[in-house]
Design an enzyme around this catalytic site. Structure first.
Site, PDB file in Angstrom:
ATOM      1  N   CYS A  81     -16.271   3.126  -0.339  1.00 56.77           N
ATOM      2  CA  CYS A  81     -15.143   2.261   0.031  1.00 56.77           C
ATOM      3  C   CYS A  81     -14.708   2.449   1.480  1.00 56.77           C
ATOM      4  O   CYS A  81     -13.992   1.597   2.019  1.00 56.77           O
ATOM      5  CB  CYS A  81     -13.973   2.492  -0.913  1.00 56.77           C
ATOM      6  SG  CYS A  81     -13.314   4.180  -0.900  1.00 56.77           S
TER       7      CYS A  81
ATOM      8  N   ASP B 106     -16.674   8.729  -2.875  1.00 59.97           N
ATOM      9  CA  ASP B 106     -15.502   8.572  -2.017  1.00 59.97           C
ATOM     10  C   ASP B 106     -15.242   9.930  -1.369  1.00 59.97           C
ATOM     11  O   ASP B 106     -15.855  10.945  -1.738  1.00 59.97           O
ATOM     12  CB  ASP B 106     -14.298   8.111  -2.854  1.00 59.97           C
ATOM     13  CG  ASP B 106     -13.127   7.624  -2.008  1.00 59.97           C
ATOM     14  OD1 ASP B 106     -13.269   7.547  -0.773  1.00 59.97           O
ATOM     15  OD2 ASP B 106     -12.066   7.343  -2.593  1.00 59.97           O
TER      16      ASP B 106
ATOM     17  N   ARG C  17     -14.173  -7.438   0.991  1.00 61.09           N
ATOM     18  CA  ARG C  17     -12.728  -7.304   0.825  1.00 61.09           C
ATOM     19  C   ARG C  17     -12.034  -8.616   1.228  1.00 61.09           C
ATOM     20  O   ARG C  17     -11.099  -9.073   0.554  1.00 61.09           O
ATOM     21  CB  ARG C  17     -12.194  -6.148   1.683  1.00 61.09           C
ATOM     22  CG  ARG C  17     -12.639  -4.760   1.258  1.00 61.09           C
ATOM     23  CD  ARG C  17     -12.077  -4.351  -0.086  1.00 61.09           C
ATOM     24  NE  ARG C  17     -10.621  -4.429  -0.127  1.00 61.09           N
ATOM     25  CZ  ARG C  17      -9.807  -3.466   0.326  1.00 61.09           C
ATOM     26  NH1 ARG C  17     -10.310  -2.354   0.852  1.00 61.09           N
ATOM     27  NH2 ARG C  17      -8.497  -3.589   0.231  1.00 61.09           N
TER      28      ARG C  17
ATOM     29  N   HIS D 142      -6.964   1.354  -7.036  1.00 60.80           N
ATOM     30  CA  HIS D 142      -7.309   0.549  -5.860  1.00 60.80           C
ATOM     31  C   HIS D 142      -8.016  -0.713  -6.355  1.00 60.80           C
ATOM     32  O   HIS D 142      -9.219  -0.916  -6.135  1.00 60.80           O
ATOM     33  CB  HIS D 142      -8.222   1.357  -4.951  1.00 60.80           C
ATOM     34  CG  HIS D 142      -8.270   0.862  -3.532  1.00 60.80           C
ATOM     35  ND1 HIS D 142      -7.663  -0.312  -3.121  1.00 60.80           N
ATOM     36  CD2 HIS D 142      -8.886   1.362  -2.417  1.00 60.80           C
ATOM     37  CE1 HIS D 142      -7.877  -0.496  -1.837  1.00 60.80           C
ATOM     38  NE2 HIS D 142      -8.614   0.498  -1.384  1.00 60.80           N
TER      39      HIS D 142
ATOM     40  N   ARG E 228       0.892  -1.176   0.000  1.00 61.44           N
ATOM     41  CA  ARG E 228       0.000   0.000   0.000  1.00 61.44           C
ATOM     42  C   ARG E 228       0.923   1.217   0.000  1.00 61.44           C
ATOM     43  O   ARG E 228       1.599   1.507   0.998  1.00 61.44           O
ATOM     44  CB  ARG E 228      -0.891  -0.028   1.243  1.00 61.44           C
ATOM     45  CG  ARG E 228      -1.978   1.048   1.294  1.00 61.44           C
ATOM     46  CD  ARG E 228      -2.848   0.770   2.512  1.00 61.44           C
ATOM     47  NE  ARG E 228      -3.832   1.793   2.771  1.00 61.44           N
ATOM     48  CZ  ARG E 228      -5.093   1.767   2.337  1.00 61.44           C
ATOM     49  NH1 ARG E 228      -5.499   0.763   1.580  1.00 61.44           N
ATOM     50  NH2 ARG E 228      -5.943   2.724   2.641  1.00 61.44           N
TER      51      ARG E 228
ATOM     52  N   GLN F 159     -10.152  -3.121  -3.995  1.00 61.21           N
ATOM     53  CA  GLN F 159     -11.434  -2.557  -3.584  1.00 61.21           C
ATOM     54  C   GLN F 159     -12.472  -2.688  -4.686  1.00 61.21           C
ATOM     55  O   GLN F 159     -13.615  -3.096  -4.443  1.00 61.21           O
ATOM     56  CB  GLN F 159     -11.258  -1.088  -3.211  1.00 61.21           C
ATOM     57  CG  GLN F 159     -12.558  -0.387  -2.814  1.00 61.21           C
ATOM     58  CD  GLN F 159     -13.119  -0.869  -1.490  1.00 61.21           C
ATOM     59  OE1 GLN F 159     -12.436  -0.807  -0.479  1.00 61.21           O
ATOM     60  NE2 GLN F 159     -14.360  -1.354  -1.486  1.00 61.21           N
TER      61      GLN F 159
END
Length: 301
Positions: free
Chosen positions: A258, A218, A286, A127, A100, A130
């Site tokens: 998310c 988001d 996830r 991402h 990450r 996700q």
């Protein structure tokens, strides 16, 4: 040949569909295995995380493996050791890198110099874990992606970029609305459109919401953009998903996020906690998707 999960567009259509099906099967059977018995996944996280860290650690554990978690403060990365040196050393100790980080180039460098699989757990450019999890969440409710219209309302950020990549392989319609100056990667968008993705972009969020089955948003300022918060609040005025905005979507539309969410900013409390919200299913998925990704990486074709 070493398999990596770095971008959705690198998967290929069949692998992308297979991951959705396998993750659903794993979820339905509460799947466990010893596939990763004796294996260690090193988790290199330059950005803070709740869902990504915990879901990946749990996924590795449920497949029989172990994890080592490191931040720059806990490694020589914090003292500017070249990333290529880190890649070569960690490849001698571990079986997989889950990363990450900020730039996508960091992921690419770890792939180039390392000898073990690399999983993109988030960059500023994408991402993919996700979005694959979000596609699983949609698939559970609408198995036929041909019948789905997805709305993305907000920043053209890493999430938006990965949605664009997903539209290359899954036949949903993607309606995206961004304020001027906050559009996604233009080269990526052009590439996806040429590949046949059904993507429509606008600066009018109400237009993008019209008839949408799934409404996505988001935060307006992602990690590393905190100093832009006030400027972004002004630019994104009129982009909050509230009950009035949701009413423009399909009557049975579901709200997706998310997480973490800023209630009263990109989404109202009423929508976030309302009956249309499926954010907790997204968060759970996830785990299942990441188990499927890890199995795909460690299973020979």
């Amino acid at each position: 040949m070493t398999k990596h999960f770095t971008r959705i567009r690198d998967l290929g259509c069949q692998a992308a569909y297979d991951l959705i099906a396998r993750a659903k099967e794993m979820k339905d059977t509460d799947y466990r295995s010893d596939l990763l018995a004796g294996k260690t996944a090193i988790m290199l996280f330059e950005k803070a995380s709740t869902r990504t860290r915990v879901s990946f650690e749990t996924a590795v554990y449920q497949l029989g493996g172990k994890t080592i978690f490191m931040t720059p403060a806990e490694s020589q990365l914090g003292r500017s050791e070249p990333l290529k040196d880190t890649a070569r050393v960690l490849s001698r100790y571990n079986d997989c890198m889950i990363v990450r980080t900020f730039g996508q180039k960091n992921i690419d460098e770890l792939v180039y110099y390392g000898d073990i699989p690399v999983v993109n757990a988030l960059t500023d450019q994408g991402h993919p874990c996700q979005i694959m999890s979000d596609l699983l969440t949609i698939h559970e409710r609408t198995p036929n992606f041909d019948a789905v219209r997805v709305a993305w309302i907000g920043d053209g950020n890493n999430m938006a970029n990965s949605w664009i990549e997903a539209a290359m392989y899954f036949p949903f319609e993607l309606f995206m609305a961004f304020p001027e100056g906050y559009e996604p990667d233009k080269e990526l968008l052009s590439f996806a459109l040429q590949a046949g993705a059904k993507i429509f972009c606008t600066h009018d969020p109400e237009l993008a919401l019209d008839g949408a089955h799934y409404v996505n948003t988001d935060v307006w300022a992602s990690m590393g953009q905190e100093e832009e918060q006030k400027r972004r609040e002004k630019a994104f005025a009129g982009y909050m998903i509230d009950e009035k905005m949701m009413a423009l979507a399909h009557p049975d539309a579901k709200f997706m996020h998310c997480l973490p969410a800023h209630r009263g900013e990109e989404v109202s409390e009423e929508v976030f906690e309302g009956s249309s919200s499926i954010v907790w299913d997204q968060a759970e998925n996830r785990l299942h998707m990441q188990k499927a990704i890890l199995e795909w990486i460690f299973t020979a074709e």
